[in-house]
Design a protein around this motif. Structure first.
Motif, short mmCIF file in Angstrom:
data_model
loop_
_atom_site.label_atom_id
_atom_site.label_comp_id
_atom_site.label_asym_id
_atom_site.label_seq_id
_atom_site.Cartn_x
_atom_site.Cartn_y
_atom_site.Cartn_z
N LEU A 165 -6.04 -3.27 12.95
CA LEU A 165 -5.95 -4.15 11.78
C LEU A 165 -4.81 -3.75 10.86
O LEU A 165 -4.23 -4.60 10.17
CB LEU A 165 -7.27 -4.14 11.00
CG LEU A 165 -8.52 -4.59 11.78
CD1 LEU A 165 -9.75 -4.54 10.87
CD2 LEU A 165 -8.33 -5.98 12.34
N VAL A 166 -4.47 -2.45 10.85
CA VAL A 166 -3.42 -1.93 9.97
C VAL A 166 -2.59 -0.93 10.74
O VAL A 166 -3.13 -0.15 11.53
CB VAL A 166 -4.04 -1.25 8.71
CG1 VAL A 166 -2.92 -0.73 7.79
CG2 VAL A 166 -4.93 -2.22 7.96
N GLN A 167 -1.28 -0.96 10.53
CA GLN A 167 -0.37 0.03 11.12
C GLN A 167 0.26 0.83 9.99
O GLN A 167 0.85 0.27 9.05
CB GLN A 167 0.71 -0.65 11.96
CG GLN A 167 0.20 -1.23 13.28
CD GLN A 167 1.31 -1.74 14.17
OE1 GLN A 167 2.49 -1.70 13.78
NE2 GLN A 167 0.96 -2.20 15.34
N LEU A 168 0.16 2.14 10.08
CA LEU A 168 0.67 3.05 9.06
C LEU A 168 1.72 3.96 9.68
O LEU A 168 1.39 4.78 10.54
CB LEU A 168 -0.47 3.88 8.46
CG LEU A 168 -1.66 3.09 7.87
CD1 LEU A 168 -2.78 4.04 7.47
CD2 LEU A 168 -1.21 2.27 6.69
N PRO A 169 2.98 3.85 9.28
CA PRO A 169 4.00 4.78 9.79
C PRO A 169 3.68 6.21 9.35
O PRO A 169 3.28 6.45 8.20
CB PRO A 169 5.28 4.27 9.17
CG PRO A 169 5.00 2.86 8.80
CD PRO A 169 3.56 2.82 8.41
N SER A 170 3.84 7.13 10.27
CA SER A 170 3.55 8.53 9.97
C SER A 170 4.46 9.43 10.78
O SER A 170 4.66 9.21 11.98
CB SER A 170 2.08 8.84 10.29
OG SER A 170 1.82 10.21 10.13
N ALA A 185 -5.96 6.23 12.77
CA ALA A 185 -5.98 6.94 11.49
C ALA A 185 -7.31 6.78 10.78
O ALA A 185 -7.77 7.70 10.09
CB ALA A 185 -4.84 6.42 10.59
N ASP A 186 -7.98 5.65 10.96
CA ASP A 186 -9.27 5.42 10.31
C ASP A 186 -10.02 4.34 11.09
O ASP A 186 -9.41 3.45 11.68
CB ASP A 186 -9.07 4.99 8.86
CG ASP A 186 -10.37 5.05 8.07
OD1 ASP A 186 -11.34 5.64 8.60
OD2 ASP A 186 -10.43 4.49 6.96
N VAL A 187 -11.34 4.44 11.09
CA VAL A 187 -12.20 3.48 11.78
C VAL A 187 -12.82 2.57 10.73
O VAL A 187 -13.57 3.03 9.87
CB VAL A 187 -13.29 4.19 12.60
CG1 VAL A 187 -14.17 3.15 13.28
CG2 VAL A 187 -12.67 5.11 13.64
N ILE A 188 -12.48 1.30 10.83
CA ILE A 188 -13.03 0.31 9.90
C ILE A 188 -14.38 -0.19 10.38
O ILE A 188 -15.31 -0.36 9.58
CB ILE A 188 -12.03 -0.85 9.73
CG1 ILE A 188 -10.69 -0.29 9.20
CG2 ILE A 188 -12.58 -1.91 8.79
CD1 ILE A 188 -9.58 -1.32 9.16
#
Length: 229
Positions: free
Chosen positions: A190-195, A204-207
């Motif tokens: 649902l979301v992409q976070l550059p890291s 990165a996280d489970v919604i």
């Protein structure tokens, strides 16, 4: 004047044998008119020969045909080559019948395996559909536990524990955990976070937790994904 005499001449009919002019009557009736019994062929009249028709169109006596066909035929001795050909033909026939039997047995085994496989797949599909209908309730219980609304040892906690135990009984497992590599077959990003800390797409996280039974996905996990910068 000629003298007439009553002496018979040599050609006179009176000189012939009276029995020679008598008609010959042959009674060919099969039923005796006096007794009503069936007469034997010899009593019904002379036959005209085996397989031939008599003067009245009746067929001749063929009682000897049964004896002709019931008699054993003469023994025929086969040569060694003919006997070998006959033995080979028998062996080929037996081998062909054996191959047909083995082929039929193999087809039967394959049919049974296919039926069992289809039956197991249908059962798994039905179980998966039923378990999928309980997922929203399980999500609500998980959110309530996360917010501290379900005290430990309470009735709601026991209900949640029993539901999870039933899911485990059918082999239901959760998919999607923080830090796991992202798998598009089981995860929905649902979301992409550059890291800069990851070498590839990582959760990165489970919604929302996902569930699977065996290789069948009940629901994909909705996650936030960290991607390389």
């Amino acid at each position: 004047m000629a003298k007439h005499t009553n002496e018979p001449t040599p050609d006179s009919p009176d000189d012939k044998d009276p029995s020679a002019e008598q008609p010959v009557i042959r009674d060919k009736r099969r039923i005796d008119p006096d007794t009503g019994d069936v007469r034997a062929p010899s009593e019904a009249g002379p036959s005209t020969g085996s397989g031939a028709a008599s003067e009245d169109g009746d067929t001749a006596d063929i009682d000897g045909i049964d004896e002709l066909f019931s008699a054993e035929g003469p023994d025929v001795e086969l040569s060694a080559e003919d006997q070998q050909i006959l033995d080979q033909a028998e062996q080929d026939l037996v081998a062909e019948m054996r191959n047909d039997m083995l082929r039929a047995q193999a087809e039967l085994v394959n049919f049974r395996n296919r039926v069992e496989r289809d039956r197991a797949a249908n059962r798994e599909a039905v179980v998966a559909e039923v378990l999928r209908s309980f997922l929203p309730a399980l999500d609500d219980l998980a959110r309530a536990e996360a917010h501290g609304d379900v005290p430990e040892g309470s009735g709601i906690a026991l209900v949640a524990q029993r539901i999870r135990g039933s899911f485990e009984k059918y082999g239901v497992r959760t998919v999607g955990g923080k830090g796991e590599p992202f798998d598009p077959h089981y995860h929905e990003a649902l979301v992409q976070l550059p890291s800069p800390d990851v070498q590839g797409p990582t959760i990165a996280d489970v919604i929302e937790i996902g569930y699977a039974i065996g290789e069948r996905l009940l629901r994909p996990a909705k996650v936030a994904v960290s991607v390389p910068e």
